[in-house]
Motif scaffolding. Structure first.
Motif, PDB file in Angstrom:
ATOM      1  N   ALA A 262      37.693  36.978  19.554  1.00 58.85           N
ATOM      2  CA  ALA A 262      37.242  37.662  18.338  1.00 58.85           C
ATOM      3  C   ALA A 262      36.077  36.926  17.691  1.00 58.85           C
ATOM      4  O   ALA A 262      35.948  35.694  17.793  1.00 58.85           O
ATOM      5  CB  ALA A 262      38.409  37.766  17.347  1.00 58.85           C
ATOM      6  N   GLY A 263      35.200  37.716  17.046  1.00 58.95           N
ATOM      7  CA  GLY A 263      34.126  37.128  16.248  1.00 58.95           C
ATOM      8  C   GLY A 263      32.954  36.600  17.035  1.00 58.95           C
ATOM      9  O   GLY A 263      32.144  35.836  16.509  1.00 58.95           O
ATOM     10  N   LEU A 264      32.823  37.013  18.281  1.00 58.55           N
ATOM     11  CA  LEU A 264      31.714  36.537  19.114  1.00 58.55           C
ATOM     12  C   LEU A 264      31.044  37.736  19.776  1.00 58.55           C
ATOM     13  O   LEU A 264      31.647  38.407  20.623  1.00 58.55           O
ATOM     14  CB  LEU A 264      32.216  35.556  20.162  1.00 58.55           C
ATOM     15  N   GLY A 265      29.796  38.031  19.363  1.00 56.35           N
ATOM     16  CA  GLY A 265      29.070  39.164  19.910  1.00 56.35           C
ATOM     17  C   GLY A 265      29.746  40.483  19.550  1.00 56.35           C
ATOM     18  O   GLY A 265      30.573  40.575  18.635  1.00 56.35           O
ATOM     19  N   ASP A 266      29.383  41.535  20.258  1.00 57.25           N
ATOM     20  CA  ASP A 266      30.040  42.832  20.060  1.00 57.25           C
ATOM     21  C   ASP A 266      31.381  42.879  20.763  1.00 57.25           C
ATOM     22  O   ASP A 266      32.294  43.569  20.319  1.00 57.25           O
ATOM     23  CB  ASP A 266      29.122  43.959  20.571  1.00 57.25           C
ATOM     24  N   GLU A 267      31.475  42.181  21.873  1.00 58.18           N
ATOM     25  CA  GLU A 267      32.750  42.056  22.578  1.00 58.18           C
ATOM     26  C   GLU A 267      32.650  40.853  23.510  1.00 58.18           C
ATOM     27  O   GLU A 267      31.605  40.592  24.109  1.00 58.18           O
ATOM     28  CB  GLU A 267      33.107  43.327  23.344  1.00 58.18           C
ATOM     29  N   THR A 268      33.751  40.129  23.615  1.00 58.02           N
ATOM     30  CA  THR A 268      33.770  38.903  24.420  1.00 58.02           C
ATOM     31  C   THR A 268      35.127  38.757  25.101  1.00 58.02           C
ATOM     32  O   THR A 268      36.164  39.028  24.498  1.00 58.02           O
ATOM     33  CB  THR A 268      33.510  37.659  23.540  1.00 58.02           C
ATOM     34  N   TYR A 269      35.085  38.352  26.356  1.00 57.88           N
ATOM     35  CA  TYR A 269      36.310  38.049  27.104  1.00 57.88           C
ATOM     36  C   TYR A 269      36.120  36.702  27.798  1.00 57.88           C
ATOM     37  O   TYR A 269      34.997  36.306  28.155  1.00 57.88           O
ATOM     38  CB  TYR A 269      36.606  39.123  28.141  1.00 57.88           C
ATOM     39  N   THR A 270      37.256  36.021  28.012  1.00 60.72           N
ATOM     40  CA  THR A 270      37.219  34.753  28.746  1.00 60.72           C
ATOM     41  C   THR A 270      38.384  34.710  29.722  1.00 60.72           C
ATOM     42  O   THR A 270      39.409  35.361  29.517  1.00 60.72           O
ATOM     43  CB  THR A 270      37.291  33.554  27.777  1.00 60.72           C
ATOM     44  N   TRP A 271      38.213  33.978  30.789  1.00 58.79           N
ATOM     45  CA  TRP A 271      39.276  33.793  31.778  1.00 58.79           C
ATOM     46  C   TRP A 271      39.024  32.482  32.514  1.00 58.79           C
ATOM     47  O   TRP A 271      37.916  31.933  32.498  1.00 58.79           O
ATOM     48  CB  TRP A 271      39.351  34.956  32.748  1.00 58.79           C
ATOM     49  N   THR A 272      40.070  31.991  33.148  1.00 56.51           N
ATOM     50  CA  THR A 272      39.984  30.705  33.857  1.00 56.51           C
ATOM     51  C   THR A 272      40.406  30.897  35.298  1.00 56.51           C
ATOM     52  O   THR A 272      41.392  31.581  35.597  1.00 56.51           O
ATOM     53  CB  THR A 272      40.878  29.651  33.191  1.00 56.51           C
ATOM     54  N   SER A 273      39.626  30.305  36.194  1.00 61.26           N
ATOM     55  CA  SER A 273      39.947  30.326  37.623  1.00 61.26           C
ATOM     56  C   SER A 273      39.828  28.897  38.133  1.00 61.26           C
ATOM     57  O   SER A 273      38.710  28.364  38.260  1.00 61.26           O
ATOM     58  CB  SER A 273      38.992  31.250  38.380  1.00 61.26           C
ATOM     59  N   GLY A 274      40.985  28.258  38.370  1.00 62.96           N
ATOM     60  CA  GLY A 274      40.952  26.858  38.760  1.00 62.96           C
ATOM     61  C   GLY A 274      40.470  26.012  37.595  1.00 62.96           C
ATOM     62  O   GLY A 274      40.972  26.101  36.472  1.00 62.96           O
ATOM     63  N   ALA A 275      39.450  25.203  37.842  1.00 65.62           N
ATOM     64  CA  ALA A 275      38.897  24.353  36.787  1.00 65.62           C
ATOM     65  C   ALA A 275      37.767  25.028  36.024  1.00 65.62           C
ATOM     66  O   ALA A 275      37.255  24.476  35.056  1.00 65.62           O
ATOM     67  CB  ALA A 275      38.393  23.041  37.403  1.00 65.62           C
ATOM     68  N   ILE A 276      37.355  26.216  36.458  1.00 65.29           N
ATOM     69  CA  ILE A 276      36.195  26.899  35.871  1.00 65.29           C
ATOM     70  C   ILE A 276      36.647  27.928  34.843  1.00 65.29           C
ATOM     71  O   ILE A 276      37.490  28.787  35.133  1.00 65.29           O
ATOM     72  CB  ILE A 276      35.345  27.593  36.954  1.00 65.29           C
ATOM     73  N   THR A 277      36.097  27.821  33.649  1.00 65.99           N
ATOM     74  CA  THR A 277      36.332  28.811  32.602  1.00 65.99           C
ATOM     75  C   THR A 277      35.081  29.669  32.468  1.00 65.99           C
ATOM     76  O   THR A 277      33.963  29.147  32.358  1.00 65.99           O
ATOM     77  CB  THR A 277      36.624  28.143  31.249  1.00 65.99           C
ATOM     78  N   SER A 278      35.260  30.983  32.503  1.00 70.24           N
ATOM     79  CA  SER A 278      34.150  31.924  32.351  1.00 70.24           C
ATOM     80  C   SER A 278      34.277  32.620  31.002  1.00 70.24           C
ATOM     81  O   SER A 278      35.372  33.007  30.591  1.00 70.24           O
ATOM     82  CB  SER A 278      34.162  32.971  33.472  1.00 70.24           C
ATOM     83  N   VAL A 279      33.147  32.783  30.343  1.00 71.49           N
ATOM     84  CA  VAL A 279      33.087  33.510  29.070  1.00 71.49           C
ATOM     85  C   VAL A 279      31.988  34.554  29.203  1.00 71.49           C
ATOM     86  O   VAL A 279      30.839  34.227  29.528  1.00 71.49           O
ATOM     87  CB  VAL A 279      32.796  32.583  27.878  1.00 71.49           C
ATOM     88  N   LEU A 280      32.347  35.800  28.956  1.00 71.87           N
ATOM     89  CA  LEU A 280      31.392  36.909  29.069  1.00 71.87           C
ATOM     90  C   LEU A 280      31.235  37.539  27.681  1.00 71.87           C
ATOM     91  O   LEU A 280      32.222  37.996  27.095  1.00 71.87           O
ATOM     92  CB  LEU A 280      31.903  37.939  30.076  1.00 71.87           C
ATOM     93  N   VAL A 281      29.999  37.552  27.202  1.00 73.21           N
ATOM     94  CA  VAL A 281      29.704  38.066  25.864  1.00 73.21           C
ATOM     95  C   VAL A 281      28.727  39.228  25.980  1.00 73.21           C
ATOM     96  O   VAL A 281      27.737  39.137  26.715  1.00 73.21           O
ATOM     97  CB  VAL A 281      29.062  36.971  24.971  1.00 73.21           C
ATOM     98  N   ARG A 282      29.032  40.327  25.281  1.00 75.99           N
ATOM     99  CA  ARG A 282      28.027  41.397  25.153  1.00 75.99           C
ATOM    100  C   ARG A 282      27.516  41.418  23.720  1.00 75.99           C
ATOM    101  O   ARG A 282      28.294  41.533  22.782  1.00 75.99           O
ATOM    102  CB  ARG A 282      28.587  42.776  25.494  1.00 75.99           C
ATOM    103  N   LYS A 283      26.204  41.294  23.588  1.00 71.86           N
ATOM    104  CA  LYS A 283      25.552  41.358  22.279  1.00 71.86           C
ATOM    105  C   LYS A 283      24.481  42.434  22.363  1.00 71.86           C
ATOM    106  O   LYS A 283      23.441  42.240  22.993  1.00 71.86           O
ATOM    107  CB  LYS A 283      24.935  40.004  21.927  1.00 71.86           C
ATOM    108  N   ALA A 284      24.792  43.612  21.784  1.00 75.44           N
ATOM    109  CA  ALA A 284      23.902  44.780  21.877  1.00 75.44           C
ATOM    110  C   ALA A 284      23.685  45.128  23.347  1.00 75.44           C
ATOM    111  O   ALA A 284      24.631  45.429  24.062  1.00 75.44           O
ATOM    112  CB  ALA A 284      22.593  44.546  21.137  1.00 75.44           C
ATOM    113  N   ASN A 285      22.433  45.022  23.826  1.00 80.10           N
ATOM    114  CA  ASN A 285      22.126  45.406  25.203  1.00 80.10           C
ATOM    115  C   ASN A 285      21.994  44.202  26.138  1.00 80.10           C
ATOM    116  O   ASN A 285      21.415  44.315  27.220  1.00 80.10           O
ATOM    117  CB  ASN A 285      20.827  46.219  25.246  1.00 80.10           C
ATOM    118  N   VAL A 286      22.531  43.059  25.739  1.00 84.94           N
ATOM    119  CA  VAL A 286      22.434  41.837  26.544  1.00 84.94           C
ATOM    120  C   VAL A 286      23.835  41.325  26.858  1.00 84.94           C
ATOM    121  O   VAL A 286      24.719  41.309  25.990  1.00 84.94           O
ATOM    122  CB  VAL A 286      21.635  40.743  25.808  1.00 84.94           C
TER     123      VAL A 286
END
Length: 313
Positions: A262-286
């Motif tokens: 919550a509170g990051l960009g228009d929508e944001t999701y995060t997930w972890t695979s092994g030692a790597i954490t991925s964060v995906l943020v959509r801000k308008a058209n980016v």
């Protein structure tokens, strides 16, 4: 009585003009991806074909039997069918028209226009007047201006329907990022030092799944430890650039294990695979993507900083 007239060769100039419009429309479709360019392209192609046909096949022949008018094919109107012959003059030129049995036939020749001007038009008209009465009909200049304005209005309306400009980035009220930051400079040195310790290499440009990226590596590690990337979306035939980004975003966040932030960009999701954490943020058209080898909380903070660098207007 035999009078045979063909359209002036300058009709080729009119065909050339419309061909140029067709080429420019095609370029607009390919370069700017404007759906509206299909409308002038279609009109220009049809007008080019018509003018070429008129220039190569057009012919009008007055004989004892009647008037033989040829454009695509030859149509004969006998004298006993003809009520009158009109010369129609307007701001755009002049042409001859037969009125026969409540139908009107525009003759292939003689005719003169703004571009395809026929210097012999008046001479041909005098020849015809010697054998048949010709009535004059003059279209007032203001009426021609109104007709031109209506044509332009229809063109604009058709373009609006086809192109839907309200989906474009320039439309007022549409939140959009015109550019994306350089991913290698999106995070400052103190931020990188906290995330990777002071012992890390300089950022290296890389091709990421989402657009252009930059990767960093802690000294001594075998692979990368941080990747930041940006992907900017533009409008499509279906929606705005933000709509296109949202569609792409949903393909990678509608899975088990993805957690909203919550509170990051228009929508944001995060997930972890092994030692790597991925964060995906959509801000308008980016779409901003951060992949980090370390604490998930730090990954989210890096994504917050990277997305703050995207200027949305």
């Amino acid at each position: 009585m035999d009078l045979v007239w063909r359209p002036t060769r300058r009709t080729f100039a009119a065909a050339g003009l419309w061909a140029a419009v067709a080429v420019l429309s095609a370029i607009a479709m390919g370069t700017l991806d404007l759906t509206a360019a299909a409308y002038p392209l279609t009109v220009a192609v049809l007008l080019t074909a018509y003018n070429l046909l008129l220039a190569t096949r057009g012919c009008t022949e007055f004989t004892e039997d009647g008037v033989h008018n040829t454009i695509l094919r030859t149509a004969t109107t006998h004298w006993d069918e003809i009520d009158r012959i009109h010369v129609i003059r307007g701001a755009g030129g002049a042409s001859l028209q037969l009125v026969a049995d409540r139908r009107r036939v525009r003759l292939a020749a003689p005719r003169t226009g703004l571009i395809a001007r026929d210097p012999d038009f008046e001479a041909h008209l005098e020849e015809l007047r010697e054998v048949h009465e010709v009535k004059e009909t003059r279209i007032p200049g203001w009426l021609s201006a109104v007709a031109a304005a209506v044509a332009v209005a229809l063109l604009v309306a058709a373009a609006a329907v086809l192109d839907r400009p309200w989906l474009s980035d320039w439309w007022p009220g549409t939140p959009v990022a015109a550019t994306t930051p350089d991913p290698c400079t999106a995070l400052d040195r103190p931020t990188l030092d906290r995330a990777l310790t002071e012992h890390h290499d300089a950022g290296k440009p890389t091709d990421a799944f989402f657009g252009d990226g930059c990767q960093w590596q802690r000294l001594g590690d075998l692979g990368w430890d941080l990747v930041v990337s940006y992907d900017r979306f533009t409008r499509t035939a279906k929606g705005t650039g933000a709509d296109a980004a949202a569609d792409a975003f949903s393909l990678f966040t509608d899975h088990d294990g993805r957690r909203p932030v919550a509170g990051l960009g228009d929508e944001t999701y995060t997930w972890t695979s092994g030692a790597i954490t991925s964060v995906l943020v959509r801000k308008a058209n980016v779409i901003v993507e951060v992949e980090y080898n370390g604490d998930p909380a730090i990954a989210v903070e890096l994504a917050r900083i990277a997305s703050a660098a995207v200027a949305v207007e």
